[in-house]
Design an enzyme around this catalytic site. Structure first.
Site, PDB file in Angstrom:
ATOM      1  N   GLY A   6       0.879  -1.201  -0.133  1.00  0.00           N
ATOM      2  CA  GLY A   6       0.037   0.020  -0.144  1.00  0.00           C
ATOM      3  C   GLY A   6       0.854   1.200  -0.174  1.00  0.00           C
ATOM      4  O   GLY A   6       1.613   1.538   0.942  1.00  0.00           O
ATOM      5  N   ALA A  50      -1.343   6.925   1.755  1.00  0.00           N
ATOM      6  CA  ALA A  50      -0.796   7.950   2.744  1.00  0.00           C
ATOM      7  C   ALA A  50      -0.070   7.212   3.797  1.00  0.00           C
ATOM      8  O   ALA A  50       1.124   7.679   4.140  1.00  0.00           O
ATOM      9  CB  ALA A  50      -2.111   8.714   3.194  1.00  0.00           C
ATOM     10  N   HIS A  57      -9.118  -1.266  18.414  1.00  0.00           N
ATOM     11  CA  HIS A  57      -8.371   0.302  17.809  1.00  0.00           C
ATOM     12  C   HIS A  57      -9.714   0.879  17.306  1.00  0.00           C
ATOM     13  O   HIS A  57      -9.991   0.907  15.679  1.00  0.00           O
ATOM     14  CB  HIS A  57      -7.424  -0.213  16.877  1.00  0.00           C
ATOM     15  CG  HIS A  57      -6.998   0.990  15.910  1.00  0.00           C
ATOM     16  ND1 HIS A  57      -6.443   2.010  16.550  1.00  0.00           N
ATOM     17  CD2 HIS A  57      -7.035   1.021  14.511  1.00  0.00           C
ATOM     18  CE1 HIS A  57      -6.254   2.988  15.764  1.00  0.00           C
ATOM     19  NE2 HIS A  57      -6.469   2.602  14.521  1.00  0.00           N
TER      20      HIS A  57
END
Ligand code: NAI
Length: 312
Positions: free
Chosen positions: A7, A10, A175
């Protein structure tokens, strides 16, 4: 040593950037499915080497897993954020198929790899990576609590006017905005409990601000954050590859610890060369135990969706 980051969006690109700046490996592979994206970001990062003075080499590849062969660690950040009108099941379905496929491809070329899973919903994606690959539990680490704990220390530092580095504070549990548990009663400022310096209202506010830390940034920026997530991913990788034995909250597979079975949840672990090496069982009070049970139930419900949609 070789480290792969999957990936090149960002979070992935920022993680890779931190990894090369810290020179955690001679070679870093940045992989993305989108044609040219990883190559472009890797070149951009490489062009900072002359200015920043690092020697790590970073190469971007489009979906070519043969280039990842022999990686010691991979960080998985591939996935999509939820789009308007998309159901939770659709998001999980899309990301679950991506994470499963990525984990299997990585394993084909690096059978002894350690996987650091970042993609959301992270606890469920970490559980899936474990079940899908059959890797030993110590080699599958979900990164989320490290970030949440860093945000907790930030919130404490603002209120106490203290250096974040002097503050020890951890977030455990799932999370997610409602599933994470910032353990304020365990937090210290150079060994002194922070509760000595904060009123009950201030403590509640710090916990609340920590829990919406990610959502606050998404509102401000318009998309989810990447600097702290990228630094957190690299910190986890650093403790592994440098065998630092640092204590971080990570989502790991529980087999009786904290009274839970067959689930990945954020708990304090020692991270070293073998992945997560030890879970620290914290003495929780009744209120913290109740919050942990609530968090467990929410993550378990999310894990069940994997079975409902046939990914597991
Ligand atoms: P992004 O959209 O900027 O990047 C995701 C990248 O994954 C894209 O470049 C896309 O092309 C790539 N991708 C999609 N499918 C792929 C596949 N099959 N193989 C390889 N690459 C593929 O998203 P961003 O902001 O980088 O976030 C990534 C993930 O990390 C999201 O799921 C996000 O929710 C999660 N996240 C988790 C955090 C944590 O603490 N665990 C913190 C921040 C984000």
């Amino acid at each position: 040593m070789k480290i792969t980051v999957v990936g090149a969006g960002a979070v992935g690109a920022t993680t890779a950037d931190n990894i090369v700046r810290k020179e955690l490996a001679e070679e870093v592979i940045l992989l993305d499915i989108k044609e040219g994206l990883a190559e472009g970001k890797a070149q951009d990062i490489s062009q900072t080497a002359a200015l920043l003075g690092f020697d790590s080499k970073i190469t971007g590849v489009t979906n070519d897993y043969s280039q990842t062969a022999g990686s010691a660690v991979a960080v998985i950040t591939s996935g999509i954020p939820r789009k308007p009108g998309m159901t939770r099941e659709e998001l999980i379905g899309t990301n679950a198929n991506i994470v499963r496929n990525v984990a299997e491809n990585l394993l084909k070329h690096s059978p002894d790899i350690i996987l650091v899973v970042v993609s959301n919903p992270m606890d469920t994606m970490t559980y899936l990576a474990l079940k899908a690959t059959g890797l030993t539990k110590n080699r599958i680490i979900g990164m989320g609590g490290t970030l949440d704990s860093s945000r907790f220390r930030y919130q404490l530092s603002l209120r106490l006017n203290a250096s974040p580095a002097d503050l020890n504070a951890i977030v455990i549990g799932g999370h997610g905005d409602t599933t994470m548990i910032p353990l304020i009663k365990h937090a210290t400022w150079n060994s002194i409990p922070v509760t000595q310096y904060l009123s009950a209202e201030e403590q509640q506010q710090i916990v609340a601000d920590t829990m919406v830390g990610g959502a606050t940034l998404t509102k401000l920026i318009g998309t989810s954050a990447w600097y702290a997530p990228g630094a957190s991913g690299a910190a986890v990788v650093e403790s592994i590859v440098r065998d630092q034995k640092k204590l971080f909250t990570a989502s790991v597979y529980l087999e009786g610890e904290y009274g839970q079975q067959d689930i990945n949840l954020g708990v304090p672990v020692v991270l070293g060369r073998n992945g997560w090496e030890r879970i620290l069982d914290l003495p929780l009070d009744d209120e913290e135990k109740a919050a942990f049970a609530k968090s467990t139930e929410a993550v378990r419900n999310m894990n069940n969706v994997l079975k409902e949609i046939g990914v597991l």
